[in-house]
Write a protein that holds these residues in place. Structure first.
Motif, PDB file in Angstrom:
ATOM      1  N   VAL A  56      -7.023   1.816  12.673  1.00  0.00           N
ATOM      2  CA  VAL A  56      -7.179   3.163  12.115  1.00  0.00           C
ATOM      3  C   VAL A  56      -8.271   3.860  12.909  1.00  0.00           C
ATOM      4  O   VAL A  56      -9.048   3.218  13.627  1.00  0.00           O
ATOM      5  CB  VAL A  56      -7.531   3.137  10.611  1.00  0.00           C
ATOM      6  CG1 VAL A  56      -6.497   2.358   9.819  1.00  0.00           C
ATOM      7  CG2 VAL A  56      -8.919   2.542  10.380  1.00  0.00           C
ATOM      8  N   GLU A  60      -8.849   9.635  10.391  1.00  0.00           N
ATOM      9  CA  GLU A  60      -8.109   9.247   9.189  1.00  0.00           C
ATOM     10  C   GLU A  60      -9.068   8.843   8.068  1.00  0.00           C
ATOM     11  O   GLU A  60      -8.861   9.187   6.900  1.00  0.00           O
ATOM     12  CB  GLU A  60      -7.174   8.086   9.508  1.00  0.00           C
ATOM     13  CG  GLU A  60      -6.060   8.418  10.483  1.00  0.00           C
ATOM     14  CD  GLU A  60      -5.269   7.200  10.912  1.00  0.00           C
ATOM     15  OE1 GLU A  60      -4.096   7.360  11.267  1.00  0.00           O
ATOM     16  OE2 GLU A  60      -5.831   6.077  10.892  1.00  0.00           O
ATOM     17  N   ILE A  61     -10.114   8.118   8.431  1.00  0.00           N
ATOM     18  CA  ILE A  61     -11.093   7.675   7.437  1.00  0.00           C
ATOM     19  C   ILE A  61     -11.789   8.874   6.805  1.00  0.00           C
ATOM     20  O   ILE A  61     -11.970   8.938   5.577  1.00  0.00           O
ATOM     21  CB  ILE A  61     -12.112   6.715   8.088  1.00  0.00           C
ATOM     22  CG1 ILE A  61     -11.411   5.409   8.482  1.00  0.00           C
ATOM     23  CG2 ILE A  61     -13.283   6.445   7.154  1.00  0.00           C
ATOM     24  CD1 ILE A  61     -12.245   4.498   9.358  1.00  0.00           C
ATOM     25  N   PHE A 252      -2.682   5.776   2.758  1.00  0.00           N
ATOM     26  CA  PHE A 252      -3.784   5.054   3.390  1.00  0.00           C
ATOM     27  C   PHE A 252      -3.698   3.567   3.045  1.00  0.00           C
ATOM     28  O   PHE A 252      -3.161   3.178   2.007  1.00  0.00           O
ATOM     29  CB  PHE A 252      -5.127   5.623   2.927  1.00  0.00           C
ATOM     30  CG  PHE A 252      -5.313   7.075   3.264  1.00  0.00           C
ATOM     31  CD1 PHE A 252      -5.717   7.450   4.536  1.00  0.00           C
ATOM     32  CD2 PHE A 252      -5.083   8.064   2.326  1.00  0.00           C
ATOM     33  CE1 PHE A 252      -5.883   8.795   4.864  1.00  0.00           C
ATOM     34  CE2 PHE A 252      -5.251   9.405   2.636  1.00  0.00           C
ATOM     35  CZ  PHE A 252      -5.646   9.772   3.909  1.00  0.00           C
ATOM     36  N   HIS A 287      -8.423   1.744   6.034  1.00  0.00           N
ATOM     37  CA  HIS A 287      -9.052   3.018   5.661  1.00  0.00           C
ATOM     38  C   HIS A 287     -10.063   2.831   4.535  1.00  0.00           C
ATOM     39  O   HIS A 287     -11.150   3.406   4.562  1.00  0.00           O
ATOM     40  CB  HIS A 287      -7.983   4.018   5.195  1.00  0.00           C
ATOM     41  CG  HIS A 287      -6.966   4.351   6.231  1.00  0.00           C
ATOM     42  ND1 HIS A 287      -5.674   3.860   6.185  1.00  0.00           N
ATOM     43  CD2 HIS A 287      -7.042   5.106   7.342  1.00  0.00           C
ATOM     44  CE1 HIS A 287      -4.988   4.319   7.215  1.00  0.00           C
ATOM     45  NE2 HIS A 287      -5.790   5.071   7.945  1.00  0.00           N
ATOM     46  N   ASN A 311     -16.559   3.991   6.009  1.00  0.00           N
ATOM     47  CA  ASN A 311     -15.340   4.008   5.194  1.00  0.00           C
ATOM     48  C   ASN A 311     -15.667   4.254   3.723  1.00  0.00           C
ATOM     49  O   ASN A 311     -16.721   3.819   3.226  1.00  0.00           O
ATOM     50  CB  ASN A 311     -14.606   2.675   5.284  1.00  0.00           C
ATOM     51  CG  ASN A 311     -14.282   2.266   6.696  1.00  0.00           C
ATOM     52  OD1 ASN A 311     -15.178   2.113   7.524  1.00  0.00           O
ATOM     53  ND2 ASN A 311     -13.009   2.061   6.982  1.00  0.00           N
TER      54      ASN A 311
END
Length: 482
Positions: A56, A60-61, A252, A287, A311
């Motif tokens: 990832v 995205e996180i 996710f 994630h 995260n």
């Protein structure tokens, strides 16, 4: 010849928690660790994992963190679900699609009921390790090592020696799962313009099927209306424009961060997409990552590791958690009190909710932390069945969830999400629901290697239950019932 002036480099600053490094957890006492007989082999495997590419990326996180901040502020709802313990064999087309389908169907029902966005997090692409109450168990009169999940050892009693190569297997199976999930979502697996593709072909209950079909019909009418007046964003997709939320969704990945050697190998110093001048530490293996109830010691290795990553993180919160301990834990994990950084996943048991949840809510409210409150109504309600296997009763699951919603409302808080162990298959592991599964039927398709999961229909039962309550709350007070 003219020389081109070099582009000035933007200065970068490493931003990290005080006195924290990806290895600082090694100086702390650790629970649920694995004793590998061949440490040199383990070292070689971890070195290789440390060179493998991220699964990832920071963008995205951060997108998930923003969405979870909305959940914490009451602007969205969290749905988290998936297998108790993934198997490497689940990394295949049918199991992946089945899990995505039930999560998407549940979220469709929840969006309809709540009229707010749903954040979808799958217990998928990494949920291979499981904590155990004892390191060994008895098998045919012999004491053997407990099964710790596919990334540690095998379920076969003859394959219980921890094998470092299984960590590599966890990486590649996780990466393959994520790759396929991204691919089918990009191809329109979640396209609401084709809700008939989501029909349940296995639902026995005509009432449940009719209720679901009613939502599909109303959504179809709404989409047809948008198309008629020219407000259908699907037309833009066909012309090459970016996909809208009607065409695809975010799903996710998440898992329990149990094996810290593995998590350390996947912790990377990367550029913060919101501030390119800063480098921060991200776990690029998933994630969302959570701390289990057995590994949340304030001075322990797991808390030390978790406090340093960017995260969003979860914490399982049960009867053994003292209110003052919870506040100390939040102060360590979320020193800056960022909304949605921490998700508290409560799991008490139906007979313990009223005793412990109010104290935990009040302590967090007084602390100033803005968390996501999610209810896990499954882990505290595991029982031994007459059939001799572990099971859970939907009546208990429903009651714990209902009590959690009521208590939050009474205390001026709000339940922001739910956390279920579920599968997209028609297993027979939990008792009850609209299909009225009986204890005597559990052995028909009892397939879990760990804890019992909701099957396809039972998972939809829970989504409809929550959605009906949310729909009532938009107009008048209602009581949850199943």
């Amino acid at each position: 010849m003219t020389s081109r002036s070099a582009t000035p480099q933007r200065p970068t600053t490493i931003v990290a928690a005080k006195d924290w490094t990806p290895t600082s957890w090694q100086s702390k006492p650790i629970k649920q660790d694995v004793d590998y007989p061949d440490q040199a082999h383990l070292g070689r495997v971890l070195e290789k994992i440390g060179r493998l590419p991220p699964m990832v990326v920071p963008g995205e996180i951060h997108r998930l963190r923003k969405q979870l901040a909305d959940v914490a502020l009451g602007k969205a709802f969290l749905l988290q679900g998936g297998d108790c313990a993934e198997l490497f064999d689940y990394c295949a087309q049918s199991p992946i699609e089945s899990k995505l389908k039930v999560l998407l169907q549940m979220s469709l029902v929840l969006v309809w009921g709540a009229r707010m966005p749903v954040v979808r997090i799958a217990r998928m692409a990494g949920q291979y390790a499981k904590p155990r109450s004892k390191p060994t168990e008895m098998h045919e009169g012999e004491e053997i090592l407990s099964y710790r999940g596919d990334n540690v050892n095998g379920y076969d009693p003859a394959d219980r020696t921890p094998d470092p190569e299984r960590l590599l297997g966890a990486y590649f199976h996780s990466a393959a799962t994520l790759n396929y999930v991204r691919s089918i979502l990009a191809e329109g697996f979640a396209d609401l313009h084709h809700p008939s593709n989501w029909n349940l072909h296995h639902v026995k209950s005509s009432a449940l099927r009719q209720e679901y079909q009613s939502i599909v019909d109303r959504l179809t009418d709404a989409l047809d209306f948008m198309k008629t007046i020219g407000a259908d964003p699907n037309a833009g997709l066909q012309s090459g424009a970016p996909a809208s939320t009607l065409n695809t969704v975010d799903i996710f990945a998440s898992h329990e961060g149990l094996l810290l050697e593995y998590e350390q190998a996947l912790t990377r110093l990367l550029t913060d997409p919101a501030n390119p001048a800063q480098l921060k530490y991200y776990n690029v293996g998933t994630h969302f990552i959570w701390i289990g109830d057995r590994t949340r010691q304030l001075d322990g290795a797991h808390v030390e590791y978790f406090r340093g990553i960017e995260n969003p993180i979860g914490v399982k919160c049960g009867p053994s958690m003292k209110p003052e301990e919870l506040v100390e834990l939040l102060d360590i994990l979320d020193a800056d009190k960022q909304p949605g950084k921490v998700t508290l996943i409560t799991r008490y048991g139906v007979d313990q909710v009223d005793k412990y949840l109010p104290g935990h809510i009040k302590a967090v409210q007084e602390s100033g932390h803005v968390v996501v409150w999610a209810c896990d109504p499954m882990h505290g309600n595991t029982k031994q069945s007459v059939s001799g296997v572990k099971t859970r009763h939907l009546l208990d699951i429903t009651k714990e969830l209902s009590q959690a919603i009521r208590i939050h409302k009474q205390l001026g808080s709000h339940l922001g999400g739910v956390h279920f162990e579920l599968t997209g298959d028609r297993v027979t592991e939990c008792v009850g629901g609209s299909m009225e599964l009986l204890d005597a039927e559990l052995l028909d398709r009892y397939e879990t290697h760990c804890d019992p999961r909701l099957n396809y229909e039972q998972a939809l039962d829970m989504a409809f239950l929550i959605a009906k309550y949310q729909e009532k709350q938009r107009g008048f007070s209602g009581v949850m019932s199943l």
